[in-house]
Scaffold this motif. Structure first.
Motif, PDB file in Angstrom:
ATOM      1  N   GLN A 104     -35.475  28.686 -83.415  1.00  0.00           N
ATOM      2  CA  GLN A 104     -36.970  29.237 -84.059  1.00  0.00           C
ATOM      3  C   GLN A 104     -36.688  29.715 -85.305  1.00  0.00           C
ATOM      4  OE1 GLN A 104     -39.341  30.563 -79.871  1.00  0.00           O
ATOM      5  NE2 GLN A 104     -38.336  32.318 -81.047  1.00  0.00           N
ATOM      6  N   TYR A 105     -37.459  29.229 -86.528  1.00  0.00           N
ATOM      7  CA  TYR A 105     -37.071  29.540 -87.789  1.00  0.00           C
ATOM      8  C   TYR A 105     -38.315  29.978 -88.443  1.00  0.00           C
ATOM      9  CZ  TYR A 105     -35.214  29.245 -92.531  1.00  0.00           C
ATOM     10  OH  TYR A 105     -34.994  29.745 -93.737  1.00  0.00           O
ATOM     11  N   ALA A 106     -38.323  30.805 -89.343  1.00  0.00           N
ATOM     12  CA  ALA A 106     -39.422  31.288 -90.207  1.00  0.00           C
ATOM     13  C   ALA A 106     -39.030  31.482 -91.648  1.00  0.00           C
ATOM     14  CB  ALA A 106     -40.405  32.134 -89.585  1.00  0.00           C
ATOM     15  N   GLU A 107     -39.608  31.071 -92.572  1.00  0.00           N
ATOM     16  CA  GLU A 107     -39.214  31.758 -93.936  1.00  0.00           C
ATOM     17  C   GLU A 107     -40.469  31.931 -94.780  1.00  0.00           C
ATOM     18  OE1 GLU A 107     -36.433  28.841 -95.534  1.00  0.00           O
ATOM     19  OE2 GLU A 107     -38.154  28.014 -97.041  1.00  0.00           O
ATOM     20  N   ALA A 108     -40.555  33.111 -95.401  1.00  0.00           N
ATOM     21  CA  ALA A 108     -41.800  33.234 -96.473  1.00  0.00           C
ATOM     22  C   ALA A 108     -41.542  33.630 -97.748  1.00  0.00           C
ATOM     23  CB  ALA A 108     -42.726  34.376 -95.909  1.00  0.00           C
ATOM     24  N   ASP A 109     -41.644  32.832 -98.760  1.00  0.00           N
ATOM     25  CA  ASP A 109     -41.324  32.866-100.197  1.00  0.00           C
ATOM     26  C   ASP A 109     -42.535  33.668-100.731  1.00  0.00           C
ATOM     27  OD1 ASP A 109     -39.801  33.344-102.167  1.00  0.00           O
ATOM     28  OD2 ASP A 109     -39.256  30.998-102.666  1.00  0.00           O
ATOM     29  N   ARG A 110     -42.191  34.255-102.209  1.00  0.00           N
ATOM     30  CA  ARG A 110     -43.233  34.564-102.886  1.00  0.00           C
ATOM     31  C   ARG A 110     -44.256  33.478-103.454  1.00  0.00           C
ATOM     32  NH1 ARG A 110     -39.782  37.038-107.732  1.00  0.00           N
ATOM     33  NH2 ARG A 110     -38.346  37.543-105.704  1.00  0.00           N
ATOM     34  N   ASN A 111     -45.416  33.773-103.870  1.00  0.00           N
ATOM     35  CA  ASN A 111     -46.181  32.735-104.280  1.00  0.00           C
ATOM     36  C   ASN A 111     -46.827  32.063-103.270  1.00  0.00           C
ATOM     37  OD1 ASN A 111     -45.790  34.094-107.008  1.00  0.00           O
ATOM     38  ND2 ASN A 111     -44.200  32.671-107.389  1.00  0.00           N
ATOM     39  N   GLY A 112     -47.005  32.553-102.115  1.00  0.00           N
ATOM     40  CA  GLY A 112     -47.600  31.719-100.868  1.00  0.00           C
ATOM     41  C   GLY A 112     -47.003  30.485-100.453  1.00  0.00           C
ATOM     42  N   VAL A 113     -45.640  30.528-100.534  1.00  0.00           N
ATOM     43  CA  VAL A 113     -44.965  29.443 -99.901  1.00  0.00           C
ATOM     44  C   VAL A 113     -44.283  30.041 -98.650  1.00  0.00           C
ATOM     45  CG1 VAL A 113     -43.069  27.938-100.490  1.00  0.00           C
ATOM     46  CG2 VAL A 113     -44.456  28.559-102.163  1.00  0.00           C
ATOM     47  N   SER A 114     -44.381  29.205 -97.529  1.00  0.00           N
ATOM     48  CA  SER A 114     -43.918  29.335 -96.204  1.00  0.00           C
ATOM     49  C   SER A 114     -43.404  27.973 -95.600  1.00  0.00           C
ATOM     50  CB  SER A 114     -44.968  30.244 -95.465  1.00  0.00           C
ATOM     51  OG  SER A 114     -46.060  29.589 -95.260  1.00  0.00           O
ATOM     52  N   LEU A 115     -42.613  28.546 -94.574  1.00  0.00           N
ATOM     53  CA  LEU A 115     -42.160  27.417 -93.463  1.00  0.00           C
ATOM     54  C   LEU A 115     -41.954  28.004 -92.478  1.00  0.00           C
ATOM     55  CD1 LEU A 115     -39.553  24.440 -94.134  1.00  0.00           C
ATOM     56  CD2 LEU A 115     -39.262  26.055 -92.172  1.00  0.00           C
ATOM     57  N   GLY A 116     -42.478  27.164 -91.149  1.00  0.00           N
ATOM     58  CA  GLY A 116     -42.118  27.676 -89.883  1.00  0.00           C
ATOM     59  C   GLY A 116     -41.535  26.354 -89.111  1.00  0.00           C
ATOM     60  N   ALA A 117     -40.529  26.559 -88.151  1.00  0.00           N
ATOM     61  CA  ALA A 117     -39.829  25.364 -87.431  1.00  0.00           C
ATOM     62  C   ALA A 117     -39.374  26.109 -86.203  1.00  0.00           C
ATOM     63  CB  ALA A 117     -38.949  24.701 -88.342  1.00  0.00           C
ATOM     64  N   SER A 118     -39.487  24.906 -85.148  1.00  0.00           N
ATOM     65  CA  SER A 118     -38.750  25.300 -83.905  1.00  0.00           C
ATOM     66  C   SER A 118     -38.365  24.324 -83.233  1.00  0.00           C
ATOM     67  CB  SER A 118     -39.784  25.902 -83.072  1.00  0.00           C
ATOM     68  OG  SER A 118     -40.885  25.161 -82.829  1.00  0.00           O
ATOM     69  N   GLY A 119     -37.316  24.262 -82.092  1.00  0.00           N
ATOM     70  CA  GLY A 119     -36.838  23.134 -81.476  1.00  0.00           C
ATOM     71  C   GLY A 119     -35.487  22.835 -81.902  1.00  0.00           C
ATOM     72  N   ALA A 120     -35.418  21.627 -81.966  1.00  0.00           N
ATOM     73  CA  ALA A 120     -34.078  21.052 -82.680  1.00  0.00           C
ATOM     74  C   ALA A 120     -33.951  20.893 -83.921  1.00  0.00           C
ATOM     75  CB  ALA A 120     -34.076  19.577 -82.022  1.00  0.00           C
ATOM     76  N   ILE A 121     -33.680  22.188 -84.540  1.00  0.00           N
ATOM     77  CA  ILE A 121     -33.493  22.406 -86.062  1.00  0.00           C
ATOM     78  C   ILE A 121     -32.279  23.115 -86.143  1.00  0.00           C
ATOM     79  CG2 ILE A 121     -36.181  22.533 -86.170  1.00  0.00           C
ATOM     80  CD1 ILE A 121     -35.862  25.816 -86.147  1.00  0.00           C
ATOM     81  N   GLY A 122     -32.176  22.941 -87.719  1.00  0.00           N
ATOM     82  CA  GLY A 122     -30.723  23.695 -88.022  1.00  0.00           C
ATOM     83  C   GLY A 122     -31.240  25.131 -88.415  1.00  0.00           C
ATOM     84  N   ASP A 123     -30.127  25.927 -88.772  1.00  0.00           N
ATOM     85  CA  ASP A 123     -30.422  27.280 -89.078  1.00  0.00           C
ATOM     86  C   ASP A 123     -31.334  27.612 -90.275  1.00  0.00           C
ATOM     87  OD1 ASP A 123     -28.725  27.911 -87.100  1.00  0.00           O
ATOM     88  OD2 ASP A 123     -26.866  28.231 -88.274  1.00  0.00           O
ATOM     89  N   ASP A 124     -31.618  26.535 -91.083  1.00  0.00           N
ATOM     90  CA  ASP A 124     -32.522  26.550 -92.337  1.00  0.00           C
ATOM     91  C   ASP A 124     -33.845  26.051 -91.879  1.00  0.00           C
ATOM     92  OD1 ASP A 124     -31.882  24.003 -91.950  1.00  0.00           O
ATOM     93  OD2 ASP A 124     -31.097  23.677 -94.194  1.00  0.00           O
TER      94      ASP A 124
END
Length: 355
Positions: free
Chosen positions: A121-141
């Motif tokens: 499970q992966y999540a990232e939140a950047d400045r200026n309203g940019v975000s990404l969420g992922a899960s399952g067969a995913i890499g560390d990024d």
């Protein structure tokens, strides 16, 4: 099972759908919000939020969203921070620690229902309203992978639907299991623009039909009755020997003798139908074996060859999907029964009778 979570149906007609319906590929969210205005002269900051969760929905009447052990990977950014990330591998041992108690009385460890490979499970939140969420067969990024690739874990998932059915349909089917070779999803957001994708590989439904498995034995039992009748016909006091004797005895008695009639009927009914009973039947999407009774359904082939370009909310397991599968098996078995009768009839017509 759906391509993305939604509320399942209710009522008896939706029983199997309700049990498996909410095992979606993933529950992913990328949330955006504006923080309150900063002091005069200061620039506004745009916050971002991302969430990646491998399992969501419900199972056996229990909401997986509420299970603490399935807590999602979450990342938040107040708009002035550097990239915030959360990389949260989901341990398969978690499944053994969660107790399920459904309204129907099923109570067991979640591990009896689900067998998940190494997933992330992966999540990232950047400045200026940019975000990404992922899960399952995913890499560390958060990069989506398919299968056991170098970029990420396998992300496979087996769901034991037979355990959930709790023996209520044993006369119709047993060992009902849904297997996914790989499952993953990803969502991205940039301010008001959001997009997402999912991957499902190797979606296979398997079950055993007692009715099909018994077919070979039933045919063998029926042929045993016919073989017994042929044996009676060929015995010393069988109908053929007695009929021949009645013709010959008056003639032979004139010379002080009588008929001693031996009858042999040569016919192998088992060999005539053996190839029908040992064959595996199928049409590319559905295969079943008459010896084991096992039925395998390739959901990808059944639904047109690509599970990854369906509309969100497409139901993969439903009466509309599985009904034609069961109807097709029924028609095949019915046709097979007619073929068996035809072959037995031909074998009897070709039988050799020696007197």
């Amino acid at each position: 099972m759906y391509t993305s979570p939604r509320s399942p149906g209710s009522g008896p007609a939706h029983q199997i759908r309700r049990i498996g319906g909410m095992l979606g590929t993933a529950a992913l969210a990328a949330g955006l919000a504006l923080v309150p205005s900063l002091p005069a002269g200061a620039a506004e900051a745009t916050t971002s939020y991302a969430r990646g969760q491998f399992l969501s929905g419900s199972l056996a009447g229990m909401s997986l969203d509420q299970v603490v052990a399935f807590a999602a990977a979450e990342a938040r950014n107040n708009g002035s921070q550097s990239l915030q990330t959360s990389d949260d591998p989901l341990s398969a041992t978690v499944l053994q620690s969660v107790t399920v108690e459904s309204p129907d009385g099923v109570q067991a460890d979640l591990g009896q229902f689900l067998d998940a490979g190494a997933v992330n499970q992966y999540a990232e939140a950047d400045r200026n309203g940019v975000s990404l969420g992922a899960s399952g067969a995913i890499g560390d990024d958060g990069a989506v992978g398919v299968g056991n690739t170098a970029s990420g874990p396998a992300g496979d998932l087996d769901v034991d639907l037979d355990t959930l059915l709790d023996g209520r349909y044993d006369s119709i089917l047993t060992d009902l299991r849904l297997s996914l070779d790989a499952v993953s999803a990803q969502a991205r957001a940039n301010l008001a623009v959001a997009s997402g994708d999912y991957r499902i590989e190797g979606a296979t439904l398997t079950f055993t039909s007692p009715a099909i498995a018994d077919l070979t034995g039933k045919v063998a039992s029926s042929l045993g009755v016919v073989d017994g009748q042929l044996l009676d016909l060929s015995s010393d006091d069988g109908a053929i020997a007695l009929a021949v004797g009645r013709v010959l005895d008056p003639v032979l008695s004139a010379v002080g003798s009588s008929a001693n009639v031996d009858v042999t009927i040569s016919s192998d009914l088992d060999a005539a139908v053996q190839s029908l009973l040992t064959s595996a039947y199928g049409n590319g999407a559905v295969h079943f074996n008459l010896q084991t009774g096992e039925v395998t359904v390739d959901l990808e082939a059944l639904l047109g060859g690509d599970l990854n370009n369906l509309d969100p909310g497409t139901e993969l397991l439903s009466a509309d999907v599985l009904g034609p599968v069961l109807d097709g098996i029924t028609r095949t078995v019915s046709t097979l029964a007619d073929q068996i009768v035809d072959r037995v009839r031909a074998a009897l017509h070709d039988a050799t009778v020696e007197v």
